[in-house]
Design a protein around this motif. Structure first.
Motif: not given
Length: 365
Positions: A195-199, A188-191
């Motif tokens: 640890n923030d998932l990319v939205a 899963r891609t994160t910034e």
């Protein structure tokens, strides 16, 4: 969806592991956050100066990735029972036009014949029996990889770079032929460095830095008709199967007379001319047993082969040789030796399709 049938052994998100740039970069387009400006200039008769119009826009982030198993639909990763370092390889590529981090998780399919593996409490390239770990590297070299701690991200992967990922598992001893387990690796891609998932983010202002998810839906390498990850979710996944093949071991023992002469030095292992074919088993004769152990499987090493031979009454031990005609790749824990009329030896590893042999000399009482 296949994930409805998976039990997730997810990694959390508290630690980070920083990796450098991969060796093989793919083209991903103009870098995100690049400002492109265009100016039009108009002149006309009588104009004191050109009339100009200018417009600019910022290149948005395109989020894309691929995660691919290095196994194939037709080929499982075959391992032997007790294999301490069974490896399932994957390639993770950042196809985005901006650096990203990736959070990994591992699933195991329910209902397989092999016991579920548990994540090693301390990530390592040599997990304990029944455990697994994740190893990551920027080169296609398992030995150069680093264990990925539970909850860690692969951080700061540049656009176009490839990260090599292995699930390394210690197959329990006693696993039977055709025992299997299917592992699913998900990224899963994160910034970057978070640890923030990319939205996805969109606006109408051309100078805003937008984020657009463009990853496509993917199917499992093992079952191409099964969608394993949906489109436009900033993630990807693939599967690989670990399957046990048990080597087939055969043992053969033959006996022949080396000499009928009671004065023949039966304890000497020096080469001698072949004996006559009509020699018989009379008291005082020197006989030779030849023991051959073969691994007749096509693809699996046989390991930790213990050999024990109790010599019968009616003969007296004279000598035992070391293993002869050693096949390429074979290793031995202990060479043949005799104690109290019992011959023992241990073959540490015998490659598929090979044979190891030795002989015992004795005299008939």
């Amino acid at each position: 969806m296949i994930h409805k049938f998976l039990r997730t052994l997810a990694f959390g998100a508290s630690l980070t592991a920083v990796l450098g740039s991969g060796a093989f970069a793919q083209s991903t387009g103009t870098a995100a956050d690049t400002v492109i400006t265009n100016t039009v200039s108009v002149t006309f008769d009588g104009a004191a100066a050109p009339v100009e119009g200018e417009v600019a826009f910022r290149v948005d982030r395109k989020i894309d990735l691929t995660l691919t198993s290095r196994a194939t639909q037709e080929t499982s990763i075959t391992v032997s029972s007790g294999d301490p370092q069974a490896r399932l390889g994957f390639e993770l590529v950042n196809l985005s036009n901006a650096p990203l981090s990736f959070r990994l998780s591992v699933d195991q399919a329910l209902g397989n014949s092999m016991v579920d593996f548990t994540e090693a409490s301390t990530p390592t390239a040599t997990p304990a029996s029944g455990e697994y770990s994740i190893i990551v590297s920027t080169t296609d070299n398992f030995s150069a990889g680093s264990p990925l701690a539970s909850g860690a991200n692969i951080d700061s992967v540049n656009p176009g770079d490839t990260v090599y990922v292995w699930i390394v598992a210690h197959v329990p001893s006693g696993s039977a032929e055709a025992d299997a387990q299917v592992f699913t690796l998900r990224a899963r891609t994160t910034e970057p460095d978070t640890n923030d998932l990319v939205a996805e983010q969109r606006s109408t202002d051309p100078m805003d830095l937008n984020t657009v998810l463009v990853d496509v839906a993917t199917q499992s390498t093992l079952t191409p008709a099964t969608e394993i990850d949906p489109e436009r979710d900033g993630a990807d996944a693939d599967q690989a199967r670990l399957q046990v093949t048990v080597p087939t071991i055969t043992a053969e023992k033959t006996v022949s007379v080396r000499s009928e002469d009671p004065n023949f030095d039966c304890s000497s292992l020096a080469p001698t001319p072949p004996p006559a074919s009509d020699l018989v088993f009379i008291p005082g004769a020197c006989i030779q047993y030849r023991i051959s152990v073969a691994n007749t499987s096509a693809s699996t090493d046989a390991t930790n082969i213990d050999i024990t031979d109790d010599l019968p009454a009616g003969i007296t031990f004279a000598a035992v040789s070391q293993f002869s005609s050693i096949p390429l790749g074979a290793t031995f824990t202990s060479q043949p030796s005799q104690s109290g009329g019992t011959i023992t030896a241990v073959i540490e590893r015998l490659p598929p399709g090979t044979t190891a042999s030795f002989f015992i000399r004795a005299t008939i009482d």
